[in-house]
Design an enzyme around this catalytic site. Sequence first.
Site, mmCIF file in Angstrom:
data_model
loop_
_atom_site.group_PDB
_atom_site.id
_atom_site.type_symbol
_atom_site.label_atom_id
_atom_site.label_comp_id
_atom_site.label_asym_id
_atom_site.label_seq_id
_atom_site.Cartn_x
_atom_site.Cartn_y
_atom_site.Cartn_z
ATOM 1 N N ALA A 239 -8.010 -14.318 49.490
ATOM 2 C CA ALA A 239 -6.481 -14.958 48.498
ATOM 3 C C ALA A 239 -5.872 -16.359 47.887
ATOM 4 O O ALA A 239 -6.130 -15.513 46.740
ATOM 5 C CB ALA A 239 -5.930 -15.132 49.852
ATOM 6 N N ARG A 240 -6.666 -17.001 48.355
ATOM 7 C CA ARG A 240 -6.205 -18.372 47.355
ATOM 8 C C ARG A 240 -7.198 -19.568 47.998
ATOM 9 O O ARG A 240 -6.967 -19.477 49.233
ATOM 10 C CB ARG A 240 -4.827 -18.958 47.035
ATOM 11 C CG ARG A 240 -3.391 -18.127 46.597
ATOM 12 C CD ARG A 240 -3.804 -18.504 44.956
ATOM 13 N NE ARG A 240 -2.619 -17.636 44.505
ATOM 14 C CZ ARG A 240 -2.747 -15.766 44.312
ATOM 15 N NH1 ARG A 240 -4.716 -15.251 43.790
ATOM 16 N NH2 ARG A 240 -2.202 -15.439 43.339
ATOM 17 N N ASP A 263 -13.899 -15.383 47.005
ATOM 18 C CA ASP A 263 -13.435 -15.076 45.584
ATOM 19 C C ASP A 263 -12.530 -15.956 44.997
ATOM 20 O O ASP A 263 -12.810 -16.429 43.760
ATOM 21 C CB ASP A 263 -12.876 -13.571 45.246
ATOM 22 C CG ASP A 263 -13.210 -13.560 43.730
ATOM 23 O OD1 ASP A 263 -13.733 -13.380 43.475
ATOM 24 O OD2 ASP A 263 -11.460 -12.592 43.319
ATOM 25 N N GLU A 268 -10.848 -24.451 41.793
ATOM 26 C CA GLU A 268 -11.833 -23.251 40.985
ATOM 27 C C GLU A 268 -11.701 -23.428 40.221
ATOM 28 O O GLU A 268 -10.630 -23.775 39.213
ATOM 29 C CB GLU A 268 -10.802 -22.287 41.619
ATOM 30 C CG GLU A 268 -11.003 -20.851 41.373
ATOM 31 C CD GLU A 268 -10.337 -20.085 41.330
ATOM 32 O OE1 GLU A 268 -10.194 -18.981 40.268
ATOM 33 O OE2 GLU A 268 -9.847 -20.075 42.582
ATOM 34 N N HIS A 287 -13.347 -15.665 40.997
ATOM 35 C CA HIS A 287 -11.392 -15.059 41.199
ATOM 36 C C HIS A 287 -11.783 -13.306 40.324
ATOM 37 O O HIS A 287 -11.034 -13.676 39.680
ATOM 38 C CB HIS A 287 -11.195 -15.882 40.308
ATOM 39 C CG HIS A 287 -9.250 -15.728 41.177
ATOM 40 N ND1 HIS A 287 -8.553 -16.451 41.696
ATOM 41 C CD2 HIS A 287 -9.167 -14.653 41.739
ATOM 42 C CE1 HIS A 287 -7.765 -16.242 41.688
ATOM 43 N NE2 HIS A 287 -7.165 -15.035 41.780
ATOM 44 N N GLY A 290 -9.239 -9.437 41.962
ATOM 45 C CA GLY A 290 -8.520 -8.420 41.646
ATOM 46 C C GLY A 290 -8.027 -7.760 40.206
ATOM 47 O O GLY A 290 -9.688 -7.458 39.532
#
Length: 329
Positions: A239-240, A263, A268, A287, A290
């Site tokens: 998610a975040r 992820d 980040e 990341h 997605g």
Amino acid sequence: MSPGMVDAVFPPAVLRRLEQVADLRRPYAVDDFSTPAAAAELAGVEVLVTGWGCPPVDAAVLARAPRLRAVIHAAGTVRTFLSPTVFDRGIVVSSAAAANAVPVAEFTLAAIILGAKRVLPLARMFQQRRTHRTAADLGGQHWLGTRGLTVGVIGASRTGRRVIELVLRTLEADVLLYDPYLDDGEAEQLGARRTDLDTLVATSDVVTVHAPQTPATRHLIDARRLDLMRPGTLLVNTARGALVDIGALTEHLVSNRLDAVLDVTEPEPLPPEHPLWSLPNVFLTPHLAGAQGNEAARLGSLAVDELDRYARRQPLLHQVRQASWERLA
């Protein structure tokens, strides 16, 4: 959007559909609304199709677009670039978050399976020893295997719901769900059992995070809730990064008490000297859960579908509503 994203999000077949539905202004992609050419185009535009790399659509931009009636986003969240004042203008907003949820959920399922099989630490041992593992390789501390898992899902977002579907379809697992905006009946329809967050983290074998990043969810998984997790719990975050207290989590990972597939992190990426880079029980990815590569076309296709509905004066299927703005990812 960024001009370099057009070919990925709108490959030839999808672009042809877009050209059939809309009168496209050229250049197709704009990443700077301040230029004279962009300002001239904005004056006559009825719909903005946006994506990754879209510059802010703020009050000043909206003032230069008096005919704007819809923003159709060929990506996930719209909060990073879109001013909520669009709703005051009666502008309709749509997002392709549902399309982006597909690869994120697939990644999450893979992370759950690989994490439950303890693939990372055992593969590293295998490479080092070049002999098969033994039952003692995990030190007797962590469980091993996917059968009978309890998977705790935080957030009944589009991705969270898709993860529930994939887990129930693929694994012999029970699913717990925490979402303050969902009731017991809605959770049951998804195939999950709704519970409070403390119970979820304390009783799940796998905890997977799919909540939005808001002031209320910052460090939702904090030191206290990490302490509640049982030894061997696998934490997955796609998610975040801000939803998890990375400092508190690092202590549990360094001690080998917990495992993690991350992820996203905060910051980040992590600093080069951070201990999580080298731990065998941690899997860090850049990341990428997605849409990537050929998956991006799914976003463009959904956006074209929405644009077609708009052109036909039909209700949009993926409309972003003002009432849910504060809960958006």
